[in-house]
Enzyme design. Structure first.
Site, PDB file in Angstrom:
ATOM      1  N   ASP A   1       0.836  -1.203   0.000  1.00  0.00           N
ATOM      2  CA  ASP A   1       0.000   0.000   0.000  1.00  0.00           C
ATOM      3  C   ASP A   1       0.873   1.256   0.000  1.00  0.00           C
ATOM      4  O   ASP A   1       2.083   1.210   0.280  1.00  0.00           O
ATOM      5  CB  ASP A   1      -0.880  -0.045   1.262  1.00  0.00           C
ATOM      6  CG  ASP A   1      -2.137   0.791   1.158  1.00  0.00           C
ATOM      7  OD1 ASP A   1      -2.268   1.575   0.198  1.00  0.00           O
ATOM      8  OD2 ASP A   1      -2.991   0.661   2.055  1.00  0.00           O
TER       9      ASP A   1
ATOM     10  N   ASP B   1     -10.775   2.199  -3.036  1.00  0.00           N
ATOM     11  CA  ASP B   1     -11.322   1.978  -1.696  1.00  0.00           C
ATOM     12  C   ASP B   1     -12.836   2.038  -1.711  1.00  0.00           C
ATOM     13  O   ASP B   1     -13.475   1.768  -0.692  1.00  0.00           O
ATOM     14  CB  ASP B   1     -10.781   3.036  -0.725  1.00  0.00           C
ATOM     15  CG  ASP B   1      -9.435   2.628  -0.163  1.00  0.00           C
ATOM     16  OD1 ASP B   1      -9.047   1.463  -0.346  1.00  0.00           O
ATOM     17  OD2 ASP B   1      -8.771   3.478   0.457  1.00  0.00           O
TER      18      ASP B   1
HETATM   19  C1  DGJ Z   1      -5.778   1.980   1.879  1.00  0.00           C
HETATM   20  C2  DGJ Z   1      -6.195   0.715   1.196  1.00  0.00           C
HETATM   21  O1  DGJ Z   1      -6.709   0.994  -0.057  1.00  0.00           O
HETATM   22  C3  DGJ Z   1      -7.202  -0.005   2.077  1.00  0.00           C
HETATM   23  O2  DGJ Z   1      -7.675  -1.137   1.424  1.00  0.00           O
HETATM   24  C4  DGJ Z   1      -6.534  -0.349   3.384  1.00  0.00           C
HETATM   25  O3  DGJ Z   1      -5.499  -1.262   3.141  1.00  0.00           O
HETATM   26  C5  DGJ Z   1      -6.006   0.906   4.045  1.00  0.00           C
HETATM   27  N1  DGJ Z   1      -5.185   1.685   3.158  1.00  0.00           N
HETATM   28  C6  DGJ Z   1      -5.224   0.562   5.287  1.00  0.00           C
HETATM   29  O4  DGJ Z   1      -4.611   1.639   5.834  1.00  0.00           O
END
Ligand code: DGJ
Length: 749
Positions: free
Chosen positions: A494, A564
């Site tokens: 990430d 997200d």
């Molecule tokens: C952003 C990601 O897109 C989410 O799926 C998750 O992993 C969060 N970060 C965690 O901080």
């Protein structure tokens, strides 16, 4: 032969199965773009370069040189000497003066596709495929141009992928200094822009298509008339961004999925970029793509080479649909290296929306047990398992297991999950550091920051200066140690903020302008190490949702978290834009709970699953606390995934209808390459009162075949139809209510 050279007329001809690309060299050595489009049997002549028109080339009339440069269709335009349109290359000499003029020197054609140093790039064949031989080999043309005043050489690289109708371009800039006595000067050159590709065309009433958005709204398709002047998109955020995609298509007005001409470019890069189109005074249009000139600088010492990222070009005479399928085939065949590409990906359950930071060993094991019963195959432990992180304000950089949460340690948890029968995956954010972390307290100078102010926080975190080897090595070693400590088979990498405060304690003042590009090179180096050291690892890239969904990342990971936003209806637009460029098998997509966390919407559980089936498929909810009716549906959904996954992942994708284009519903079809089977997904966005059933014409089928249609929800035959009937006339879709969906499976009789 994909590449030929007409020695007499000095014309290079690059042929794919359906396209031709022509480059001409004038007697003075200017390299011009003649043509890119539908395949030509014979090359056109140099007259398309208009060198017989005023303003004449400098050898005909020297006093017109600047005017000539300002309208000649340059193959690789440079700034500062007379071409006032958008340049690809800007160079400052040691005197601080700007200007570069590239003239033709030599050319070679070689078999295969060269790698690009330190950068992701397409390849001839995957490691698990046999190498082509003889006529089947790809060819690469290298044109070498030079500015003898600067002591600079540019290699323009073109590789031709006939079956996919793709031409890739890249550029190597060499400071040749006094090498071989060819050039008189030896000086440091400052590159302030090095773009990768340019096409100069006649204006054709173009529409410009780009992918735009924001967090949770990534890659919505944007389309508008191209106007005079310069239009385009860019990122200066240090990553690809939620906001824009390094892609641009110019299409003739009225182009739709099946008709019209499209010229498209996509950049294999995960940092800053610019994609611009300039409609200039003489009604020519210049389209450029590359890392652009903002936040970019590179000092090139004598003897050094700078390599620009690869641009992928395609042309379609059959609308956006053909463009899409050409890109999909190309990424699958020539960009994605992972051994997971053609494998069924494990259906995962990710604990992020299920628990956020509030989990422990017991909770995760509970999720795993319940998930196993439902046919789910992997548990992914998301953010919050390390340091003392219980919300997003600490511990990034401290990649050590928090044993208060994970009692018994990580290996114990992974062993338990494996014993239940699930694989185990884990989340990292390797490029980041929290101010509240042991790492920051030990190394406050390891963050990107300028000398003049405190760096800006975003999500309460700073960006690690991974341009420094000791920083990336330290982080990599921590990540690798975790991966070696237990049977971890998947990593979600990430990145939750953008780059600001572009200062590095590891670089001298005159190299601070290089940080953005060095950062991306460092990221690539880290991911290369990861996939080399852990070749069987399933890597999923992610950036606060979908801010790094790009072709560069596909070189390292076969799938990328798309957004997200897990709401099925919001996902329609996001996935439609993403699918326009990238194969369905690359799109991370999960079923989540309702009301949806991002928009509060209630949509049917089957709709959520059928939209997520278009991607890698998984769940992101607390399966231990579900409504029993919904919970009971999961085994049926996981069976659907196994039944249809290879068709979805390997087939040809056709967009049938688009909610984005204001249809009240969305519809797409994936057809197997042999046209033996197909899967139609229909999503009714809003129900309509007093409406007749829709008749949907399909695409991509064999017109001469008969297909049996199954309504998958009803598990019932819905009739036998001719392929031509389904495509010319269509089939009637049952009326559905708000946010509902249906799958129809077609099998050739
Ligand atoms: C952003 C990601 O897109 C989410 O799926 C998750 O992993 C969060 N970060 C965690 O901080």
């Amino acid at each position: 032969m994909a590449i030929t050279f007409d020695e007499g007329r000095k014309i290079f001809k690059l042929d794919t199965d359906e396209t031709t690309y022509l480059i001409g060299v004038t007697p003075e050595g200017y390299v011009g773009h003649i043509y890119y489009g539908r395949k030509l049997c014979r090359p056109c002549g140099l007259q398309l370069l208009r060198t017989d028109e005023r303003p004449f080339t400098p050898s005909v009339m020297a006093r017109e040189k600047a005017n000539f440069l300002d309208c000649f269709p340059m193959e690789y335009p440079t700034g500062g000497t007379g071409d006032f349109r958008e340049s690809c290359l800007d160079v400052l000499s040691e005197s601080g003066q700007k200007g570069c003029e590239l003239l033709f020197r030599s050319w070679t054609v070689s078999d295969g596709k060269p790698a690009l140093e330190g950068l992701p790039a397409s390849f001839e064949h995957r490691a698990d495929e046999s190498a082509p031989s003889g006529e089947e080999r790809l060819q690469t043309l290298t044109l070498t141009l030079a500015d003898s005043g600067l002591g600079l050489e540019a290699d323009l690289l073109y590789s031709v992928f006939p079956a996919e109708n793709i031409i890739t371009r890249s550029v190597r800039i060499r400071n040749v200094g006094t090498e071989g006595g060819k050039y008189t000067k030896s000086q440091v050159l400052r590159l302030t822009k090095v773009n990768s590709a340019c096409i100069d065309m006649e204006e054709k009433n173009f529409d410009m298509v780009t992918l735009n958005g924001s967090w949770a709204r990534e890659r919505h398709i944007g389309r508008g008339r191209l106007n005079r002047g310069i239009q385009g998109v860019r990122s200066i955020r240090g990553e690809t961004s939620h906001q824009e995609q390094p892609f641009m298509a110019l299409a003739t007005a009225g182009t739709d999925q099946g008709n019209g001409e499209v010229w498209a470019m996509d950049l294999v890069y995960s940092g800053n970029f610019e994609a611009l189109a300039e409609w200039s005074q003489f009604d020519s249009v210049r389209m450029t793509l590359g890392i652009g000139g903002t936040n970019f600088e590179w000092r090139l010492q004598p003897g050094e080479t700078f390599t620009a990222p690869e641009a992928v070009l395609t042309y379609s005479a059959a609308g956006f649909g053909r463009m899409t399928r050409q890109f999909h085939d190309f990424w699958r065949k020539h960009m994605i290296r992972s051994p997971w590409l053609h494998r069924e990906r494990p259906i995962l359950i990710n604990n992020w929306e299920a628990t956020y930071f509030d989990f422990d060993t017991e909770k995760l094991i509970g999720l795993a047990r319940e998930a196993k019963q439902a046919g789910i195959e992997m548990l992914v432990m998301d953010d919050g398992w390390f340091g003392h992180r219980n919300n997003d304000d600490s511990s990034l950089g401290d990649w050590k297991v928090n044993e208060n949460k994970l009692q018994g340690g990580l290996k114990h948890l992974v062993d338990e999950v494996n014993a239940i029968g699930l694989k185990f995956g884990i989340w990292f954010e390797p490029e980041m550091i929290s101010p509240d972390s042991e790492l920051y307290r030990a190394h406050p100078d390891w963050v990107l920051r300028t000398a003049d102010r405190a760096p800006a926080e975003s999500r309460q975190q700073f960006v690690l200066d991974i341009t420094r080897k000791e920083v990336r090595d330290c982080i990599y070693d921590m990540v690798a140690a975790i991966l070696r400590s237990a049977n971890i088979e998947y990593v979600k990498w990430d990145m939750n903020r953008q780059l600001t405060d572009l200062g590095s304690a590891g670089l001298p003042a005159d190299r601070q302008g290089e940080i953005s590009h060095r950062y991306v090179l460092a990221l690539y180096e880290m991911q290369e190490r990861l996939v080399t050291d852990f070749p069987e690892l399933l890597l999923e890239n992610c950036s606060g949702g979908g801010a790094r969904f790009d072709a560069g990342m596909l070189y390292y990971s076969p799938q990328i978290w798309c957004s997200d936003d897990t709401d099925a209806i919001e996902r329609l637009r996001i996935q439609e834009g993403t699918e326009m460029l990238y194969p369905l098998s690359t799109m991370g997509a999960h079923v989540s709970k309702c009301p949806n966390e991002q928009v509060g919407r209630m949509s049917g559980f089957e709709t959520r699953a059928e939209v997520a089936l278009a991607g890698t498929f998984g769940y992101e909810l607390d399966i231990t606390k579900m409504d029993p009716e919904e919970r009971s549906r999961i085994p049926g959904q996981t069976r659907k995934y196994h039944r249809f996954h290879s068709l979805i992942a390997e087939g040809d994708y056709y967009r049938v209808h688009s909610w984005n284009d204001s249809a009240p519903y969305d519809c797409w079809i994936v057809v197997s390459k042999d046209r033996e089977q197909a899967l139609v997904t229909f999503v009714q966005v809003l129900g309509r009162p007093n409406a007749k059933r829709y008749i949907l014409p399909l695409c991509g089928l064999d017109p001469e075949a008969e297909y049996e249609m199954e309504d998958v929800a009803e598990n019932a035959q819905a009739g036998v139809f001719g392929g031509d009937e389904l495509m010319q006339c269509g089939f009637t879709v049952p009326m559905l209510g708000d946010f509902s969906s249906r799958l129809f499976y077609l099998k050739k009789k």
